[in-house]
Scaffold this motif. Structure first.
Motif, short mmCIF file in Angstrom:
data_model
loop_
_atom_site.label_atom_id
_atom_site.label_comp_id
_atom_site.label_asym_id
_atom_site.label_seq_id
_atom_site.Cartn_x
_atom_site.Cartn_y
_atom_site.Cartn_z
N LYS A 114 31.53 -9.26 -18.55
CA LYS A 114 32.08 -8.01 -19.07
C LYS A 114 33.40 -7.75 -18.39
CE LYS A 114 30.90 -3.58 -20.71
NZ LYS A 114 29.88 -2.66 -21.09
N SER B 161 24.69 -5.25 -26.11
CA SER B 161 24.71 -5.49 -24.67
C SER B 161 23.82 -6.70 -24.37
CB SER B 161 24.20 -4.26 -23.94
OG SER B 161 24.37 -4.43 -22.57
N ASP C 242 19.54 -5.28 -19.00
CA ASP C 242 20.87 -5.37 -19.60
C ASP C 242 21.80 -6.00 -18.56
OD1 ASP C 242 23.52 -4.79 -20.28
OD2 ASP C 242 23.04 -2.82 -21.07
N CYS D 163 24.98 -6.17 -18.34
CA CYS D 163 26.27 -5.53 -18.09
C CYS D 163 26.14 -4.03 -17.80
CB CYS D 163 27.17 -5.73 -19.31
SG CYS D 163 27.43 -7.48 -19.68
#
Length: 81
Positions: free
Chosen positions: A17, A67, A76, A78
């Motif tokens: 990210k 995501s 998740d 990120c």
């Protein structure tokens, strides 16, 4: 070999990210740093259609705010970045 490029037909993409965007690409040799984000770039070793699919996938992920999931952490990937 007539055409020494685009011969790989299997890749493993990694996710990073950067700001508000998710990047797909390859790690630099011997590191966990994303050296190549596919986006608008292509890898000369990867089949052209795979490059196109990877770029389309990255675009889709960012357009729809998908995501990515970290399978080892089971969360998740990120969320904290």
């Amino acid at each position: 070999m007539e055409d020494p490029w685009h011969y790989r037909n299997k890749i493993h993409l990694h996710v990073k990210k950067e700001g508000h965007r998710v990047k797909l690409g390859f790690y630099a040799e011997g590191t966990y740093e994303l050296a190549t984000g596919l986006g608008h770039q292509t890898c000369l070793l990867v089949d052209k259609q795979i490059n196109q699919v990877a770029a389309t996938l990255e675009e889709f992920i960012n357009k729809h705010a998908v995501s990515p999931y970290h399978w080892q952490k089971k969360e998740d990937c990120c969320a904290t970045s």
